[in-house]
Write an enzyme that holds these catalytic residues in place. Structure first.
Site, mmCIF file in Angstrom:
data_model
loop_
_atom_site.group_PDB
_atom_site.id
_atom_site.type_symbol
_atom_site.label_atom_id
_atom_site.label_comp_id
_atom_site.label_asym_id
_atom_site.label_seq_id
_atom_site.Cartn_x
_atom_site.Cartn_y
_atom_site.Cartn_z
ATOM 1 N N LYS A 53 0.833 -1.207 0.000
ATOM 2 C CA LYS A 53 0.000 0.000 0.000
ATOM 3 C C LYS A 53 0.867 1.256 0.000
ATOM 4 O O LYS A 53 0.557 2.236 -0.686
ATOM 5 C CB LYS A 53 -0.954 -0.005 1.211
ATOM 6 C CG LYS A 53 -2.095 -1.000 1.043
ATOM 7 C CD LYS A 53 -2.888 -1.213 2.327
ATOM 8 C CE LYS A 53 -3.921 -2.318 2.112
ATOM 9 N NZ LYS A 53 -4.673 -2.681 3.337
ATOM 10 N N GLN A 97 -4.806 -1.310 9.405
ATOM 11 C CA GLN A 97 -4.720 -2.645 8.815
ATOM 12 C C GLN A 97 -5.375 -3.672 9.746
ATOM 13 O O GLN A 97 -5.127 -3.699 10.952
ATOM 14 C CB GLN A 97 -3.247 -3.004 8.564
ATOM 15 C CG GLN A 97 -3.040 -4.309 7.820
ATOM 16 C CD GLN A 97 -3.577 -4.295 6.386
ATOM 17 O OE1 GLN A 97 -3.688 -3.248 5.759
ATOM 18 N NE2 GLN A 97 -3.919 -5.454 5.868
ATOM 19 N N ASP A 120 -10.929 2.995 3.504
ATOM 20 C CA ASP A 120 -11.250 1.569 3.389
ATOM 21 C C ASP A 120 -12.741 1.362 3.106
ATOM 22 O O ASP A 120 -13.156 0.302 2.634
ATOM 23 C CB ASP A 120 -10.942 0.847 4.722
ATOM 24 C CG ASP A 120 -9.673 0.007 4.663
ATOM 25 O OD1 ASP A 120 -9.300 -0.440 3.567
ATOM 26 O OD2 ASP A 120 -9.077 -0.201 5.744
HETATM 27 N N1 GUN Z 1 -6.686 -6.636 5.827
HETATM 28 C C1 GUN Z 1 -6.889 -7.356 4.707
HETATM 29 N N2 GUN Z 1 -7.439 -6.600 3.751
HETATM 30 C C2 GUN Z 1 -7.613 -5.367 4.281
HETATM 31 C C3 GUN Z 1 -8.136 -4.147 3.768
HETATM 32 O O1 GUN Z 1 -8.582 -4.032 2.627
HETATM 33 N N3 GUN Z 1 -8.116 -3.101 4.621
HETATM 34 C C4 GUN Z 1 -7.646 -3.198 5.881
HETATM 35 N N4 GUN Z 1 -7.676 -2.120 6.651
HETATM 36 N N5 GUN Z 1 -7.155 -4.311 6.383
HETATM 37 C C5 GUN Z 1 -7.142 -5.389 5.580
#
Ligand code: GUN
Length: 284
Positions: A53, A97, A120
């Site tokens: 990311k 996350q 998100d």
């Molecule tokens: N953990 C796995 N996929 C995601 C996501 O798309 N966003 C977040 N915040 N955590 C994750």
């Protein structure tokens, strides 16, 4: 018949190029769009995700700051840190996350993020906005799937029947709402739906989002259907695979997304879209 591939890597590259242009336009107005990412603990999968990311963000000119905290961080301290990021006008998007350590309440943490920074799309305000057709942030995975459908000329789904397998809060449910908003007729199932095949055979579009291999096999697919595979699993050999029996379904479907190289890169790209959107909204 051999299905045409919907290439998530190629489409994601196109989306990132669009985001880069939008970033440049904001920078020309002295706004540096910024994403704050919080990672708690040492989960190996999460470390890979956040690293990607950050790299994706920087590649498009978005600034990304990664904050790492120990697994035993107190929830109150995390909430205080989120409150500070909410109040910081130089930060446009906040991503915590998941999964969080077990002593933390994920819902409380997500609800602490200001809705206008919820890139998100997991906040109740974002889910509610999607439900009632108001502008808000869309969860990245279903948003990316919709973008894949658009890329093959499927923006208005009037007259189309879409079948979603999977009912998670971050994929299946929002996916169904987005398909409905695009005028599709929608059936939402789960892996235990009796006679799942009778349902999926109705689908002009089938989205598999269960997290289990071979949830969707060739006999379950209407010839010519569009098949979107959200799954991320490992096969016997340890190789990445989706929920769809790709080798056989591609002989029946009209369009299909591969794993890897399908929905995954699009999910990553749509986070960048949400982040630039967040920065543009407060800079208008
Ligand atoms: N953990 C796995 N996929 C995601 C996501 O798309 N966003 C977040 N915040 N955590 C994750």
């Amino acid at each position: 018949m051999t299905a045409q591939l919907i290439d998530g890597n190629a489409l994601a590259a196109q989306v990132r190029a669009e985001v880069s242009h939008r970033v440049q336009a904001l920078k020309a107005r002295d706004v540096q769009p910024r994403l704050a990412i919080i990672l708690i603990g040492e989960d190996p999968g999460s470390q890979v995700y956040v690293r990607n990311k950050v790299a994706d963000s920087e590649q498009t000119g978005l600034a990304a700051t990664l904050e790492r905290y120990p697994a035993d961080m107190a929830e109150a301290d995390l909430l205080a840190r989120i409150a500070a990021l909410n109040a910081d006008d130089s930060v446009h998007g906040i991503l915590v996350q998941l999964p969080l350590p077990r002593h933390m309440d994920s819902h409380a943490v997500i609800e602490a993020i200001a809705p206008h920074k919820d890139v998100d799309g997991f906040h109740l305000a974002s889910a509610g906005a999607l439900m009632v057709g108001q502008p808000g942030f869309r969860p990245c995975t279903p948003y990316g799937c919709m973008r894949m459908l658009e890329s093959i000329g499927m923006q208005d789904l009037r007259g189309k029947h879409a079948v979603v397998i999977g009912r998670s809060n971050i994929v299946g449910k929002p996916m169904a709402l987005m398909l409905l908003a695009a005028n599709a007729t929608v059936t939402i199932c789960h892996s235990g739906t009796p006679d799942l095949k009778a349902q999926t055979l109705q689908g002009d579009i089938v989205v598999a989002a269960v997290g289990k291999r071979r949830v969707l096999t060739a006999d379950m697919v209407k010839p010519g259907a569009i098949v979107i595979d959200v799954g991320m699993n490992r096969d016997e050999a340890g190789k990445l695979c989706g929920d769809v029996d790709f080798a056989n379904v591609k002989e029946v479907a009209g369009w299909i997304t591969p794993v890897p190289g399908g929905v995954g890169p699009m999910t990553r790209a749509m986070l960048l879209v949400n982040t630039i959107e967040a920065a543009e909204r407060v800079s208008r």
